[in-house]
Design an enzyme around this catalytic site. Structure first.
Site, PDB file in Angstrom:
ATOM      1  N   TRP A 534      80.253  -5.991 107.937  1.00  0.00           N
ATOM      2  CA  TRP A 534      79.084  -5.788 108.798  1.00  0.00           C
ATOM      3  C   TRP A 534      79.071  -6.758 109.978  1.00  0.00           C
ATOM      4  CZ3 TRP A 534      76.387  -1.516 108.446  1.00  0.00           C
ATOM      5  CH2 TRP A 534      76.415  -0.803 107.246  1.00  0.00           C
ATOM      6  N   GLN A 572      70.665   2.200 107.698  1.00  0.00           N
ATOM      7  CA  GLN A 572      71.228   1.221 108.625  1.00  0.00           C
ATOM      8  C   GLN A 572      70.186   0.227 109.143  1.00  0.00           C
ATOM      9  OE1 GLN A 572      74.396   0.825 109.186  1.00  0.00           O
ATOM     10  NE2 GLN A 572      75.000   2.616 108.009  1.00  0.00           N
ATOM     11  N   LYS A 609      70.078  13.952  96.455  1.00  0.00           N
ATOM     12  CA  LYS A 609      71.111  13.397  97.318  1.00  0.00           C
ATOM     13  C   LYS A 609      72.391  14.201  97.163  1.00  0.00           C
ATOM     14  CE  LYS A 609      73.390   9.012  98.459  1.00  0.00           C
ATOM     15  NZ  LYS A 609      73.550   7.592  98.085  1.00  0.00           N
TER      16      LYS A 609
END
Length: 982
Positions: A534, A572, A609
């Protein structure tokens, strides 16, 4: 003449043609060249990883990314759409491990780090062609020829500069922002590495586990009697590592005696909970006294697992701690120093033993007896622990407990909070700056800014940036035997210190680079860790240009920072959105983006999902081949607010295609067909139309431009897209339907030309408005009508919106709706003309004479009268509400009956034309015969006959003998025989 239009359009095929046109004519390149001197509009592409096929959720994010660059380009802004690829880190490593059959870090190192990383580098491009194909197919314009790639030396060197910047800054106490600390960190035993707090935030799951109530026996009597203090935990595997208990100094604790003559100490809040008392088996206990937590501090107790942890003089005692509360558990906290952040801090403060009972592989160490080698998060292990507690009279009760537990965001392994050495950036020292920068960002939805994001920043943790892995940016930290730290910020700096950079900066080549420590002269070697992936992602505003080491990079950053717009999914928020903000703030920059659309998760139609194991994965290419990109794009824009979850169902794509795109195509087809048949050509000398429908639709068009522009300027995609859908519906179901008779021979040439002029102007402007949303159909309409790409056009300006005419037309349509309800109540078809209706309006909106004919035509009545009071005639059919009331005279006279029959006849002839695939220019002969005197009289009337012939492009003649080849048609109960000849 316009190009003919196929009414049976295949949108996927049409889009493939447009893609070829864009490619052949280099439309994207022309857009960029056209705006090269325009004011920059900065867009950051959140880099995908190409080691897996793109899914339908990637289409969602990519069409949202594409929308605003297209919109802003049409406003003359220059948008540098630089593509990017996320190519390092744990996601890539895990896939390669699976391909190579490697199970852990030992096997990777046995295989060879160099060979493993080489496989990682190849693997990241496995599905690049799929990604590029999808990107182009959905119309997402990106510069794929000059992407940034996170594994390149240039990019890695920029990330080094970020770490160097952290090492050169200090907090308010003079402590460096970059530091190595021995802390409890979220740790993945499968991947063998720590995770950062924002990574952990992405992997929580709701789990159901047994919580355990434990009896810790005091080594001395309490109020003259042997006693147990009752602790509680949801992680029984940490109990062998217990070294202390914590209480709240001012919390009240109940001393109770139970039936078996045992004395317990427990929080009074728990004692007061009848259900918990019953579950713990102490419902019949007697309250002896109440004491404060400070009266328990200093008391010792017997270890649960003797010999598991080497004791010292401070171990196995009760301490006061401010993190203790009574909202969960018993108010007495079991403390295992090495497996909890609060536990560790208390252990350091009180000098408790700091020893692991669990190895980095998540298994108990060899000295733990029957637990030795057992994996901590397994039922078998838990059963052994509970059996041990039962044998030693330490298990009081078990109770089901539901709570959120962190799992590795990539391999799905349950994380352990585990004390170990890691490298950190002290983000807590930058909290105020982070919050200040964060407050300048416009979020869609707004609640993310004030909720999820602000809460995260207000409670920011230090960033654990090191990973004990292989395929990633190597930490540029060198240490000598004297523990002097040297952080390298560039290859030039490395060279200045005498280190020779390898051709590839990855491990293991970089591990062999050594140089003399600038402080003491001894040999400095690099730490073996790599950076959190990240950190790569968060550095992209700078690293995509090779800042600050590449020539010209500082100017490029200046011209491309901050981003005007970014968009990704809601997960995010604490991922890319946060790390962008963290790196920019760390480097002393403002917020790295001004506007962000945070997309809700894409779920299947049942709200689950999408995953391969559930079999509900959707292949986007199959949908594109079936419905086309425009339908998918418009669906995502308009189905619900961007931030809400979307329950994706194929039937919703069908609805969007049928109710909007197909309707728009039919409108376009109708215009081209009849304009060509009439040999109409656009002339600038035409006087403005005085037809109220033309005036209204142009005002609605101006309203459309105004609403869409204002909405997009506020990043409100939902309002903008739904306004487009509503306008297309108005254009079809009201304007075009009410204007169809303007193209036949009964209408004047002047009014016919006004209709074509209006339709042409509306379609051209509409194609510009929809271009950012549905770029393919917009391109087709505009290029066929104008001969130029719509994406090279300027965004339309909204002219004056006539609110009065829009409101009047709205009232007209409401009156029509009420009138149709009255006709339905009367049981009379709309094709049957009626005499009169009376309308009473309760609003201030007046309907002038220009609109009256619209109402009478639509309701198929001769006359309408507006009244101020209710009509009392009981023979009239009443309909409506408080705002609009209508009374309909449903009496059918002979003349009205004839009018209705003529309409039925016209419809029957038109149906035959349609069934036989005739064009609008084809003429036919219609022969008729009937024994009905009323029909004979009607068909002999020149006025009626002329209406039929001009409405159907036919010559109608009476033929007494039609033979066997005829069709009998029912005209509202009267029969007529028809014979058709082409």
């Amino acid at each position: 003449m316009f190009k003919s239009v196929d009414p049976k359009v295949s949108f996927p095929s049409l889009e493939e043609e447009i893609l070829k046109y864009w490619d052949t004519e280099k439309i994207f390149e022309k857009v960029q060249a056209k705006n090269k001197d325009g004011k920059p509009y900065v867009f950051f592409e959140g880099p995908p990883t190409a080691n897996a096929k793109p899914g339908i959720h990637h289409v969602e994010s990519r069409v949202f990314k594409d929308l605003f660059p297209r919109y802003k380009s049409m406003q003359g802004r220059f948008v540098d759409r630089k593509a990017g690829w996320d190519t390092q880190g744990l996601p890539v490593e895990l896939q390669v491990e699976k391909k190579l059959g490697l199970k852990n870090k030992k096997e990777i190192e046995a295989f060879g780090i160099a060979k493993f990383n080489a496989e990682c580098q190849k693997d990241v491009w496995t599905f690049m062609q799929d990604w590029e194909k999808l990107t182009k197919r959905i119309g997402f314009w990106l510069d794929l020829n000059h992407p940034y790639i996170t594994y390149t030396n240039e990019y890695i060197e920029s990330v080094w500069a970020v770490i160097k910047a952290a090492s050169e800054q200090t907090d308010g106490l003079g402590q460096p922002l970059l530091y190595q600390g021995y802390k409890v960190v979220p740790y993945c035993t499968r991947c063998g590495t720590a995770l950062s707090s924002h990574e952990v935030a992405q992997g929580y799951k709701l789990v159901n586990e047994n919580s355990v109530f434990i009896k810790f026996k005091l080594t001395e009597k309490l109020q003259g009697k042997a006693a147990f203090v009752i602790g509680w935990t949801t992680t029984p595997w940490t109990l062998p590592g217990n070294v202390a208990l914590a209480v709240g100094q001012d919390i009240d604790y109940a001393v109770i005696d139970v039936a078996n003559d045992e004395r317990y100490v427990i929080g009074t809040d728990v004692w007061g909970d009848v259900q918990k008392r019953a579950a713990m088996g102490i419902d019949g206990a007697k309250l002896v006294s109440t004491i404060k937590g400070k009266e328990l501090v200093g008391l010792s107790y017997q270890p649960l697992f003797s010999g598991a942890v080497k004791s010292n003089q401070n171990a196995f005692k009760i301490y006061s701690a401010d993190f203790v509360n009574t909202s969960e558990g018993t108010g007495i906290v079991h403390t295992a120093v090495m497996y909890g952040e609060d536990d560790y801090n208390l252990g350091v403060q009180e000098k408790l033993p700091t020893e692991h009972t669990v190895g980095e592989d998540g298994r108990f160490l060899s000295h733990l007896g029957e637990l030795s080698g057992m994996y901590v998060k397994s039922h078998d292990t838990e059963n052994i622990i509970l059996d041990h507690l039962k044998r030693n009279d330490n298990l009081m009760a078990e109770m089901p407990y539901s709570h959120d537990y962190p799992f590795c965001w990539r391999c799905d392994t349950a994380l352990l909070y585990y004390a170990r050495s890691s490298w950190f950036i002290r983000m807590s020292a930058l909290k105020d700056k982070l919050v200040k920068n964060g407050e300048t960002i416009n979020w869609e939805p707004k609640t993310i800014k004030t909720g999820r994001m602000l809460e995260w920043l207000e409670n920011i943790k230090d960033w654990a940036i090191s990973r004990e892995r292989y395929w990633g940016t190597p930490l540029p930290i060198w240490i000598c035997p004297e523990n002097h730290l040297t952080v390298i910020g560039s290859l030039k700096e490395l060279s200045d210190f005498g280190g020779k950079a390898p051709d590839d900066l990855h491990r293991p080549e970089i591990d062999s680079v050594k140089f003399a420590c600038p402080t003491c002269g001894q040999l400095a070697t690099r730490v073996l860790e790599v950076a959190d992936v990240w950190l790569d992602s968060g550095s992209m505003p700078f690293a995509q240009w090779g800042y600050p080491h590449l020539p010209g990079s500082q100017e490029l950053v200046k011209n491309h920072f901050p981003a005007d717009y970014i968009s990704e999914a809601i997960d995010q928020t604490r991922g890319w959105f946060y790390t962008l903000l963290a790196v920019s703030t760390l480097l002393g920059f403002e917020a790295p983006y001004k506007n962000v659309i945070c997309l809700g998760h894409l779920l299947d139609e049942h709200g689950k999902k999408m995953s391969k194991s559930k079999g509900n994965i959707v292949d986007p290419m199959l949908l594109l081949d079936k419905y086309g990109a425009d339908a998918i794009r418009l669906y995502f824009y308009s189905v619900n607010p961007p931030g809400e979850p979307k329950l994706f169902a194929e039937k919703d794509l069908q609805t969007v295609q049928r109710r909007t795109l197909m309707i728009l195509w039919n409108i376009y087809s109708y215009f081209v067909t009849y304009a060509n048949e009439s040999k109409w050509a656009k002339k600038n000398t035409t006087k403005p139309s005085d037809n109220v429908l033309d005036i209204w639709i142009k005002s609605r068009l101006n309203q459309l431009v105004l609403v869409v522009t204002k909405s997009l300027d506020k990043y409100d995609v939902l309002t903008a897209s739904r306004e487009i859908i509503d306008f297309v519906d108005d254009l079809s179901t009201w304007y075009l339907r009410r204007s169809r008779n303007r193209t036949n021979e009964l209408n004047s040439e002047t009014d016919k030309n006004h209709f074509f002029d209006t339709m042409f102007d509306v379609l051209v402007t509409l194609s510009k408005v929809i271009a950012p949303f549905t770029p393919f159909i917009a391109e087709k309409i505009h290029t066929d009508l104008i001969g130029e790409s719509v994406h090279l056009q300027q965004w339309p300006n909204s002219e004056t919106v006539d609110e009065k005419i829009i409101q009047s037309m709205k009232t007209v349509r409401q009156i029509v709706s009420v009138g149709l309800e009255a006709r339905m109540a009367a049981g009379v078809k709309v094709r049957q003309k009626l005499g009169k209706a009376y309308v009473q309006l309760k609003s201030d909106v007046l309907v002038d004479s220009d609109f009256t004919s619209l109402i009478t035509d639509e309701l198929n009545i001769d006359n309408i009268e507006f009244v101020t009071t209710a009509v009392s005639d009981k023979n009239l059919i009443q309909s409506g509400s408080n705002a609009i009331k209508l009374w309909l005279d449903a009496t059918i006279t002979l003349e009205l009956e004839k009018d209705g029959m003529i309409r039925e006849l016209v419809r029957s002839i038109q149906d035959w034309r349609k069934t036989n695939a005739l064009t609008v220019s084809d003429t036919i002969n219609v022969l008729w015969n009937s024994s009905d005197e009323i029909i004979q009289s009607m068909m002999s009337d020149h006025q009626y006959l002329d209406m039929v012939q001009k409405s159907t492009r036919s010559t109608v003649k009476h033929q007494p003998n039609l033979g066997d080849q005829f069709i009998q048609v029912d005209l509202n109960g009267r029969k007529i025989d028809l014979q058709f000849k082409k």
